[in-house]
Scaffold this motif. Structure first.
Motif, PDB file in Angstrom:
ATOM      1  N   ASP A  28      41.599  35.158  40.050  1.00  0.00           N
ATOM      2  CA  ASP A  28      42.986  34.908  39.654  1.00  0.00           C
ATOM      3  C   ASP A  28      43.020  34.057  38.400  1.00  0.00           C
ATOM      4  O   ASP A  28      42.388  32.992  38.344  1.00  0.00           O
ATOM      5  N   LEU A  29      43.742  34.511  37.389  1.00  0.00           N
ATOM      6  CA  LEU A  29      43.879  33.797  36.128  1.00  0.00           C
ATOM      7  C   LEU A  29      45.214  33.069  36.111  1.00  0.00           C
ATOM      8  O   LEU A  29      46.254  33.676  36.371  1.00  0.00           O
TER       9      LEU A  29
ATOM     10  N   VAL B  11      33.734  34.256  28.632  1.00  0.00           N
ATOM     11  CA  VAL B  11      34.255  35.505  28.078  1.00  0.00           C
ATOM     12  C   VAL B  11      33.910  35.532  26.595  1.00  0.00           C
ATOM     13  O   VAL B  11      34.096  34.543  25.895  1.00  0.00           O
ATOM     14  N   GLU B  12      33.393  36.666  26.124  1.00  0.00           N
ATOM     15  CA  GLU B  12      33.186  36.839  24.694  1.00  0.00           C
ATOM     16  C   GLU B  12      34.419  37.533  24.139  1.00  0.00           C
ATOM     17  O   GLU B  12      34.697  38.683  24.485  1.00  0.00           O
TER      18      GLU B  12
ATOM     19  N   ALA C 228      46.279  37.787  26.893  1.00  0.00           N
ATOM     20  CA  ALA C 228      45.885  36.984  25.726  1.00  0.00           C
ATOM     21  C   ALA C 228      44.979  35.835  26.179  1.00  0.00           C
ATOM     22  O   ALA C 228      45.337  35.078  27.082  1.00  0.00           O
ATOM     23  N   LEU C 229      43.813  35.713  25.569  1.00  0.00           N
ATOM     24  CA  LEU C 229      42.867  34.659  25.940  1.00  0.00           C
ATOM     25  C   LEU C 229      43.433  33.261  25.712  1.00  0.00           C
ATOM     26  O   LEU C 229      43.171  32.345  26.482  1.00  0.00           O
TER      27      LEU C 229
ATOM     28  N   LEU D 103      41.800  39.678  26.580  1.00  0.00           N
ATOM     29  CA  LEU D 103      40.880  40.046  27.649  1.00  0.00           C
ATOM     30  C   LEU D 103      41.452  41.318  28.260  1.00  0.00           C
ATOM     31  O   LEU D 103      42.578  41.307  28.768  1.00  0.00           O
ATOM     32  N   CYS D 104      40.713  42.425  28.176  1.00  0.00           N
ATOM     33  CA  CYS D 104      41.261  43.725  28.578  1.00  0.00           C
ATOM     34  C   CYS D 104      40.454  44.373  29.696  1.00  0.00           C
ATOM     35  O   CYS D 104      39.226  44.282  29.717  1.00  0.00           O
ATOM     36  N   SER D 105      41.176  45.047  30.600  1.00  0.00           N
ATOM     37  CA  SER D 105      40.515  45.813  31.658  1.00  0.00           C
ATOM     38  C   SER D 105      39.933  47.076  31.041  1.00  0.00           C
ATOM     39  O   SER D 105      40.456  47.601  30.061  1.00  0.00           O
ATOM     40  N   GLY D 106      38.830  47.527  31.618  1.00  0.00           N
ATOM     41  CA  GLY D 106      38.173  48.718  31.102  1.00  0.00           C
ATOM     42  C   GLY D 106      37.343  48.475  29.861  1.00  0.00           C
ATOM     43  O   GLY D 106      36.681  49.381  29.370  1.00  0.00           O
TER      44      GLY D 106
END
Length: 144
Positions: free
Chosen positions: A78-79, A106-107, A62-63, A114-117
């Motif tokens: 790293d987030l 990030v848009e 989640a952003l 925020l998703c991988s892929g």
């Protein structure tokens, strides 16, 4: 997001009615700051990467929960989340994370994640890298 507004422009009685369309576009970009500000690192410190063990992570983060970021490995960012959890965003092959030393943008998608892929990180320098996967980070005990 694109919204359309239909405008009716009418002249005095008897004149034909004219129609016009106005498009309003909205773009939202979220900036994620780095935890340690400063110059670009010459190289990643090897002892910093040994402090974390990687486990399987989620597909999306989640952003709204991201509070900052740091660079500890060559191919990931790293987030740091609001609840003090950490996730490593592994970047696509050939992408060097040191380009993100001053933060990134990030848009957001409509789902607020925020998703991988799917999503990518955009550096202030213009570098853009897709997120390959997320890994959950667990602190390594010094006693082991």
């Amino acid at each position: 997001m694109v919204h359309s507004i239909l405008l009716l422009i009418s002249a005095s009685t008897g004149d034909p009615v004219q129609w016009a369309q106005l498009s309003i576009q909205q773009r939202v970009i979220i900036r994620v700051p780095m935890v340690k500000k400063g110059r670009a690192p010459a190289r990643i410190a090897p002892d910093a990467r040994n402090g974390w063990e990687e486990k399987k992570g989620p597909r999306c983060v989640a952003l709204r929960s991201i509070r900052g970021a740091s660079i500890v490995v060559d191919n990931g960012v790293d987030l740091i989340l609001a609840d003090d959890h950490r996730y490593r965003a592994r970047l696509e092959r050939g992408c060097d994370s040191t380009g993100f030393y001053s933060g990134f943008y990030v848009e957001p998608d409509a789902d607020g994640s925020l998703c991988s892929g799917r999503d990518e990180l955009q550096a202030r320098s213009g570098l853009s890298c897709a997120i390959d996967s997320f890994r959950r980070l667990i602190p390594v005990d010094e006693d082991d």
